[in-house]
Write a protein that holds these residues in place. Structure first.
Motif, PDB file in Angstrom:
ATOM      1  N   GLY A 184      47.008  20.892  39.082  1.00  0.00           N
ATOM      2  CA  GLY A 184      47.040  21.462  40.209  1.00  0.00           C
ATOM      3  C   GLY A 184      46.906  22.654  41.606  1.00  0.00           C
ATOM      4  O   GLY A 184      46.918  22.747  42.379  1.00  0.00           O
ATOM      5  N   ARG A 185      47.590  23.639  40.300  1.00  0.00           N
ATOM      6  CA  ARG A 185      47.964  24.834  40.581  1.00  0.00           C
ATOM      7  C   ARG A 185      47.128  25.500  40.689  1.00  0.00           C
ATOM      8  O   ARG A 185      46.275  26.677  41.475  1.00  0.00           O
ATOM      9  N   VAL A 186      45.827  25.591  39.665  1.00  0.00           N
ATOM     10  CA  VAL A 186      44.717  25.982  39.713  1.00  0.00           C
ATOM     11  C   VAL A 186      43.181  25.671  39.737  1.00  0.00           C
ATOM     12  O   VAL A 186      44.065  23.761  38.990  1.00  0.00           O
ATOM     13  N   VAL A 187      42.422  25.535  40.047  1.00  0.00           N
ATOM     14  CA  VAL A 187      40.897  24.888  38.961  1.00  0.00           C
ATOM     15  C   VAL A 187      40.991  25.253  38.006  1.00  0.00           C
ATOM     16  O   VAL A 187      40.221  26.839  37.153  1.00  0.00           O
ATOM     17  N   LEU A 188      40.341  24.681  37.009  1.00  0.00           N
ATOM     18  CA  LEU A 188      40.661  24.829  35.445  1.00  0.00           C
ATOM     19  C   LEU A 188      39.455  26.174  35.080  1.00  0.00           C
ATOM     20  O   LEU A 188      39.306  27.056  34.621  1.00  0.00           O
ATOM     21  N   GLU A 189      37.518  25.660  36.057  1.00  0.00           N
ATOM     22  CA  GLU A 189      36.617  26.227  35.774  1.00  0.00           C
ATOM     23  C   GLU A 189      37.197  27.653  35.952  1.00  0.00           C
ATOM     24  O   GLU A 189      36.887  28.693  35.314  1.00  0.00           O
ATOM     25  N   ASP A 190      37.956  27.963  37.173  1.00  0.00           N
ATOM     26  CA  ASP A 190      37.514  29.364  37.642  1.00  0.00           C
ATOM     27  C   ASP A 190      38.923  29.401  36.612  1.00  0.00           C
ATOM     28  O   ASP A 190      38.334  30.915  36.316  1.00  0.00           O
ATOM     29  N   GLU A 191      39.933  29.424  36.747  1.00  0.00           N
ATOM     30  CA  GLU A 191      40.779  30.037  35.392  1.00  0.00           C
ATOM     31  C   GLU A 191      40.001  30.514  34.300  1.00  0.00           C
ATOM     32  O   GLU A 191      40.255  31.293  33.725  1.00  0.00           O
ATOM     33  N   LEU A 192      39.123  29.566  32.898  1.00  0.00           N
ATOM     34  CA  LEU A 192      38.301  30.561  32.429  1.00  0.00           C
ATOM     35  C   LEU A 192      37.940  31.687  32.674  1.00  0.00           C
ATOM     36  O   LEU A 192      37.217  31.885  31.856  1.00  0.00           O
ATOM     37  N   ASP A 193      36.151  30.996  33.254  1.00  0.00           N
ATOM     38  CA  ASP A 193      36.386  32.038  34.157  1.00  0.00           C
ATOM     39  C   ASP A 193      36.584  33.534  34.395  1.00  0.00           C
ATOM     40  O   ASP A 193      35.929  33.981  33.478  1.00  0.00           O
ATOM     41  N   LYS A 194      37.990  33.486  34.382  1.00  0.00           N
ATOM     42  CA  LYS A 194      39.066  34.609  34.824  1.00  0.00           C
ATOM     43  C   LYS A 194      38.897  35.198  33.440  1.00  0.00           C
ATOM     44  O   LYS A 194      38.512  36.469  32.905  1.00  0.00           O
ATOM     45  N   LEU A 195      39.521  34.223  32.560  1.00  0.00           N
ATOM     46  CA  LEU A 195      39.304  34.512  31.226  1.00  0.00           C
ATOM     47  C   LEU A 195      38.680  35.231  30.399  1.00  0.00           C
ATOM     48  O   LEU A 195      38.624  36.389  29.878  1.00  0.00           O
ATOM     49  N   LEU A 196      37.126  34.767  30.642  1.00  0.00           N
ATOM     50  CA  LEU A 196      36.564  35.168  29.776  1.00  0.00           C
ATOM     51  C   LEU A 196      35.155  36.372  30.596  1.00  0.00           C
ATOM     52  O   LEU A 196      34.912  37.151  29.827  1.00  0.00           O
ATOM     53  N   GLY A 197      36.360  37.150  31.550  1.00  0.00           N
ATOM     54  CA  GLY A 197      35.728  37.974  32.477  1.00  0.00           C
ATOM     55  C   GLY A 197      34.648  37.866  33.229  1.00  0.00           C
ATOM     56  O   GLY A 197      33.549  39.023  33.555  1.00  0.00           O
ATOM     57  N   LYS A 198      34.582  36.916  33.752  1.00  0.00           N
ATOM     58  CA  LYS A 198      32.802  36.345  33.996  1.00  0.00           C
ATOM     59  C   LYS A 198      32.419  37.726  35.828  1.00  0.00           C
ATOM     60  O   LYS A 198      31.458  37.631  35.993  1.00  0.00           O
ATOM     61  N   GLN A 199      33.628  37.266  36.635  1.00  0.00           N
ATOM     62  CA  GLN A 199      33.606  38.583  37.664  1.00  0.00           C
ATOM     63  C   GLN A 199      33.257  39.988  37.288  1.00  0.00           C
ATOM     64  O   GLN A 199      32.941  40.278  38.047  1.00  0.00           O
ATOM     65  N   TRP A 200      33.628  40.202  37.024  1.00  0.00           N
ATOM     66  CA  TRP A 200      33.650  41.960  35.815  1.00  0.00           C
ATOM     67  C   TRP A 200      31.995  41.398  35.181  1.00  0.00           C
ATOM     68  O   TRP A 200      31.363  42.702  35.777  1.00  0.00           O
ATOM     69  N   ASP A 201      31.427  40.792  34.780  1.00  0.00           N
ATOM     70  CA  ASP A 201      30.082  40.795  34.018  1.00  0.00           C
ATOM     71  C   ASP A 201      29.244  40.578  35.287  1.00  0.00           C
ATOM     72  O   ASP A 201      27.763  41.478  35.403  1.00  0.00           O
ATOM     73  N   GLU A 202      29.742  39.996  36.345  1.00  0.00           N
ATOM     74  CA  GLU A 202      28.576  39.940  37.776  1.00  0.00           C
ATOM     75  C   GLU A 202      28.558  41.100  38.394  1.00  0.00           C
ATOM     76  O   GLU A 202      27.406  41.341  38.506  1.00  0.00           O
ATOM     77  N   GLU A 203      29.274  41.417  38.431  1.00  0.00           N
ATOM     78  CA  GLU A 203      29.149  43.019  39.306  1.00  0.00           C
ATOM     79  C   GLU A 203      29.224  43.893  38.488  1.00  0.00           C
ATOM     80  O   GLU A 203      28.121  44.635  39.171  1.00  0.00           O
ATOM     81  N   LEU A 204      29.187  43.941  37.241  1.00  0.00           N
ATOM     82  CA  LEU A 204      28.354  45.076  36.680  1.00  0.00           C
ATOM     83  C   LEU A 204      27.093  45.198  36.160  1.00  0.00           C
ATOM     84  O   LEU A 204      26.868  46.118  35.752  1.00  0.00           O
ATOM     85  N   GLU A 205      26.492  43.713  35.776  1.00  0.00           N
ATOM     86  CA  GLU A 205      25.009  44.084  35.273  1.00  0.00           C
ATOM     87  C   GLU A 205      24.641  44.485  35.619  1.00  0.00           C
ATOM     88  O   GLU A 205      23.382  45.000  35.774  1.00  0.00           O
ATOM     89  N   SER A 206      24.469  44.541  37.366  1.00  0.00           N
ATOM     90  CA  SER A 206      23.020  45.328  37.267  1.00  0.00           C
ATOM     91  C   SER A 206      23.473  46.993  37.335  1.00  0.00           C
ATOM     92  O   SER A 206      22.351  47.982  36.951  1.00  0.00           O
ATOM     93  N   PHE A 207      24.191  47.063  36.767  1.00  0.00           N
ATOM     94  CA  PHE A 207      24.804  48.887  36.237  1.00  0.00           C
ATOM     95  C   PHE A 207      24.259  49.185  34.814  1.00  0.00           C
ATOM     96  O   PHE A 207      24.201  49.596  34.628  1.00  0.00           O
ATOM     97  N   ARG A 208      25.017  47.495  34.246  1.00  0.00           N
ATOM     98  CA  ARG A 208      24.158  47.623  33.338  1.00  0.00           C
ATOM     99  C   ARG A 208      22.927  47.629  32.767  1.00  0.00           C
ATOM    100  O   ARG A 208      22.025  48.671  31.871  1.00  0.00           O
TER     101      ARG A 208
END
Length: 165
Positions: free
Chosen positions: A126-150
């Protein structure tokens, strides 16, 4: 013959930083670097550039280490898998910092068994939410921030950089 190859995408940089970026990359590749800088529509006043590179395995990590301390830059650099080396993808944004992933021969992110087991353990406790941690491992936040620049960089000129042998 170079052992590895990849692409450097400088998604946005302040104009004053552009020569410093070229000097940093040149210092790692051991050859002069002259990037073609174009306006970055996603960040008015900023410039963007991209270049394909060839050099020894590990160059992408070295370039990332050199550039990631600068706060007014967004970039990604890839290194294709080569004999004896997995590929890699590195991304940096001022808001998120650095992201690094191992890339397989088919272009997918590879996540080690130990990292997956650790995330699963923390989620079961119960220390983390599995889906959120998997998103971090896949770099989802970076993809979302960089998409408009790409997207703003589609059709931009590409230059080849070759490391000194």
């Amino acid at each position: 013959m170079a052992a590895a190859r990849g692409v450097l995408y400088v998604h946005s940089a302040q104009p004053a930083l552009c020569p410093h970026i070229e000097w940093a990359v040149a210092g790692i590749l051991g050859v002069p670097v002259d990037l073609t800088w174009t306006p970055q529509p996603a960040a008015p006043g900023a410039l963007r550039a991209q270049a394909e590179w060839e050099g020894p395995a590990g160059v992408a990590a070295k370039i990332t280490s050199s550039l990631m301390g600068w706060q007014r830059i967004r970039f990604e650099i890839t290194e294709d898998p080569s004999p004896g080396s997995d590929g890699s993808r590195h991304a940096y944004t001022p808001a998120l910092g650095a992201f690094t992933a191992t890339i397989g021969v088919n272009g997918d992110i590879l996540i080690s068994e130990d990292r997956l087991r650790n995330v699963m353990l923390m989620a079961s406790q119960g220390r983390v939410v599995l889906e959120d941690e998997l998103d971090k491992l896949l770099g989802k936040q970076w993809d979302e921030e960089l998409e408009s620049f790409r997207y703003a960089g589609e059709g931009a000129p590409v230059r080849w950089l070759h490391a000194a042998v």
